[in-house]
Design a protein around this motif. Structure first.
Motif, mmCIF file in Angstrom:
data_model
loop_
_atom_site.group_PDB
_atom_site.id
_atom_site.type_symbol
_atom_site.label_atom_id
_atom_site.label_comp_id
_atom_site.label_asym_id
_atom_site.label_seq_id
_atom_site.Cartn_x
_atom_site.Cartn_y
_atom_site.Cartn_z
ATOM 1 N N GLN A 234 6.621 -22.524 -56.945
ATOM 2 C CA GLN A 234 7.723 -21.671 -57.338
ATOM 3 C C GLN A 234 7.527 -20.921 -58.847
ATOM 4 N N PRO A 235 7.420 -21.506 -59.601
ATOM 5 C CA PRO A 235 6.939 -20.930 -60.921
ATOM 6 C C PRO A 235 6.133 -20.345 -60.494
ATOM 7 N N VAL A 236 4.785 -20.285 -60.649
ATOM 8 C CA VAL A 236 3.415 -20.035 -59.702
ATOM 9 C C VAL A 236 3.922 -18.582 -59.294
ATOM 10 N N ALA A 237 4.343 -18.507 -58.303
ATOM 11 C CA ALA A 237 4.644 -17.917 -57.644
ATOM 12 C C ALA A 237 5.166 -16.522 -58.374
ATOM 13 N N PHE A 238 5.986 -17.261 -59.031
ATOM 14 C CA PHE A 238 7.347 -16.095 -59.593
ATOM 15 C C PHE A 238 5.807 -15.866 -60.458
ATOM 16 N N LEU A 239 5.716 -15.828 -60.845
ATOM 17 C CA LEU A 239 4.774 -15.006 -62.243
ATOM 18 C C LEU A 239 3.183 -14.256 -62.461
ATOM 19 N N VAL A 240 3.187 -14.647 -60.534
ATOM 20 C CA VAL A 240 2.086 -13.754 -59.781
ATOM 21 C C VAL A 240 2.717 -12.724 -58.953
ATOM 22 N N MET B 205 -4.092 8.923 -52.179
ATOM 23 C CA MET B 205 -3.647 8.633 -51.004
ATOM 24 C C MET B 205 -3.372 6.599 -51.744
ATOM 25 N N ARG B 206 -4.987 6.298 -51.415
ATOM 26 C CA ARG B 206 -5.076 5.334 -52.023
ATOM 27 C C ARG B 206 -4.314 4.225 -53.042
ATOM 28 N N THR B 207 -3.998 5.056 -53.956
ATOM 29 C CA THR B 207 -3.199 4.566 -54.649
ATOM 30 C C THR B 207 -1.782 3.979 -54.926
ATOM 31 N N ARG B 208 -1.534 5.483 -53.736
ATOM 32 C CA ARG B 208 0.416 5.178 -53.406
ATOM 33 C C ARG B 208 0.132 4.018 -52.396
ATOM 34 N N LEU B 209 -1.032 3.274 -51.601
ATOM 35 C CA LEU B 209 -0.711 2.426 -50.744
ATOM 36 C C LEU B 209 -0.955 1.081 -51.827
ATOM 37 N N ALA B 210 -1.986 1.714 -52.409
ATOM 38 C CA ALA B 210 -1.637 -0.008 -53.797
ATOM 39 C C ALA B 210 -0.594 -0.710 -54.177
ATOM 40 N N VAL B 211 -0.026 0.473 -54.850
ATOM 41 C CA VAL B 211 0.863 0.745 -55.270
ATOM 42 C C VAL B 211 1.754 -0.046 -54.381
ATOM 43 N N ALA B 212 1.818 0.862 -53.492
ATOM 44 C CA ALA B 212 3.122 -0.271 -52.931
ATOM 45 C C ALA B 212 3.448 -1.513 -52.276
ATOM 46 N N GLY B 213 1.917 -1.823 -51.481
ATOM 47 C CA GLY B 213 1.192 -3.121 -51.526
ATOM 48 C C GLY B 213 1.449 -3.814 -52.288
ATOM 49 N N LEU B 214 1.539 -3.817 -53.783
ATOM 50 C CA LEU B 214 0.993 -4.904 -54.903
ATOM 51 C C LEU B 214 3.437 -5.292 -55.810
ATOM 52 N N LEU B 215 3.920 -3.861 -54.938
ATOM 53 C CA LEU B 215 4.947 -3.132 -55.384
ATOM 54 C C LEU B 215 6.022 -4.427 -54.320
ATOM 55 N N ALA B 216 5.747 -4.455 -52.486
ATOM 56 C CA ALA B 216 5.541 -5.940 -51.899
ATOM 57 C C ALA B 216 5.382 -7.252 -52.035
ATOM 58 N N VAL B 217 4.311 -7.241 -52.446
ATOM 59 C CA VAL B 217 4.006 -8.573 -52.481
ATOM 60 C C VAL B 217 4.486 -8.675 -53.826
ATOM 61 N N GLY B 218 4.582 -8.278 -54.742
ATOM 62 C CA GLY B 218 5.464 -8.435 -55.923
ATOM 63 C C GLY B 218 6.220 -8.627 -55.878
ATOM 64 N N VAL B 219 7.195 -8.283 -55.177
ATOM 65 C CA VAL B 219 9.148 -8.725 -55.016
ATOM 66 C C VAL B 219 8.931 -9.995 -53.925
ATOM 67 N N LEU B 220 7.936 -9.844 -52.928
ATOM 68 C CA LEU B 220 8.406 -11.121 -51.971
ATOM 69 C C LEU B 220 7.794 -12.630 -52.601
ATOM 70 N N LEU B 221 6.818 -12.439 -54.119
ATOM 71 C CA LEU B 221 6.456 -13.521 -54.564
ATOM 72 C C LEU B 221 7.949 -13.608 -55.467
ATOM 73 N N MET B 222 8.016 -12.435 -56.394
ATOM 74 C CA MET B 222 8.860 -12.626 -57.375
ATOM 75 C C MET B 222 11.024 -13.907 -56.227
ATOM 76 N N VAL B 223 10.506 -13.355 -55.273
ATOM 77 C CA VAL B 223 12.290 -13.676 -54.967
ATOM 78 C C VAL B 223 11.790 -14.845 -54.049
ATOM 79 N N ASN B 224 11.157 -15.914 -54.253
ATOM 80 C CA ASN B 224 10.472 -16.880 -53.544
ATOM 81 C C ASN B 224 12.197 -18.368 -53.829
ATOM 82 N N PRO B 225 12.679 -18.327 -54.763
ATOM 83 C CA PRO B 225 13.641 -19.637 -54.120
ATOM 84 C C PRO B 225 14.432 -19.444 -53.205
ATOM 85 N N LEU B 226 14.659 -17.580 -52.314
ATOM 86 C CA LEU B 226 15.260 -17.716 -51.359
ATOM 87 C C LEU B 226 14.768 -18.531 -50.474
#
Length: 172
Positions: A144-150, A1-22
């Motif tokens: 922006q570039p640093v946030a995208f890479l993170v 269960m923790r793994t799924r939460l970690a995957v979902a959290g990392l995915l949400a944070v990653g996508v949010l940081l990658m769309v930072n130009p918006l």
């Protein structure tokens, strides 16, 4: 269960940081206008190449203005822009030449004059350039570039963690 939460959290944070130009850069203050003056010879491909001296009774904004007909401040600005590589700019509105216009999108007679000087014709451009505040430039160049890479690495980590969890190599 923790793994799924970690995957979902990392995915949400990653996508949010990658769309930072918006959502970045965040406007900080008003743009700083600069008033530029440039002079260049009229060439064949120029937008004013076919402009000739006006007929009698025709407004000089539609034709070539003689250097001697320029206001003394405008002549000084013309000379300074002609002598400087790439022209010059001023930031203080009080430093502008009163007889010249400074539009953001110059057109013939409004920010663009054709000046006859010593047998040659020159384009005399005056315009207002909106410059972004330093904080906005820093956001574009660094944040922006640093946030995208993170964000990218967070998505890769989420994928790796998700694959690891599926293979059964890690605890659920």
């Amino acid at each position: 269960m923790r793994t799924r939460l970690a995957v979902a959290g990392l995915l949400a944070v990653g996508v949010l940081l990658m769309v930072n130009p918006l959502y970045l850069p965040v406007p900080v203050g008003e743009p700083n206008p600069a008033y530029t003056h440039t002079v260049q010879p009229v060439e064949d491909g120029s937008p004013v190449a076919g402009v000739d001296a006006p007929d009698e009774g025709v407004d000089t904004a539609d034709g070539v203005v003689d250097y001697a007909d320029l206001d003394p401040e405008a002549r000084a600005a013309f000379d300074r822009a002609r002598d400087a590589e790439g022209g010059f700019g001023v930031e203080d509105p009080a430093s502008r030449v009163d007889s010249l216009s400074y539009p953001t999108d110059p057109s013939l007679g409004d920010g663009l004059l054709v000046v006859a000087y010593e047998g040659e014709r020159y384009e005399f451009w005056t315009r207002t350039v909106e410059r972004e505040p330093g904080a906005v430039v820093a956001q574009r160049v660094a944040v922006q570039p640093v946030a995208f890479l993170v964000g990218f690495f967070a998505v890769v980590a989420a994928a790796a963690l998700g694959l690891r969890g599926r293979s059964g190599a890690g605890p659920e």
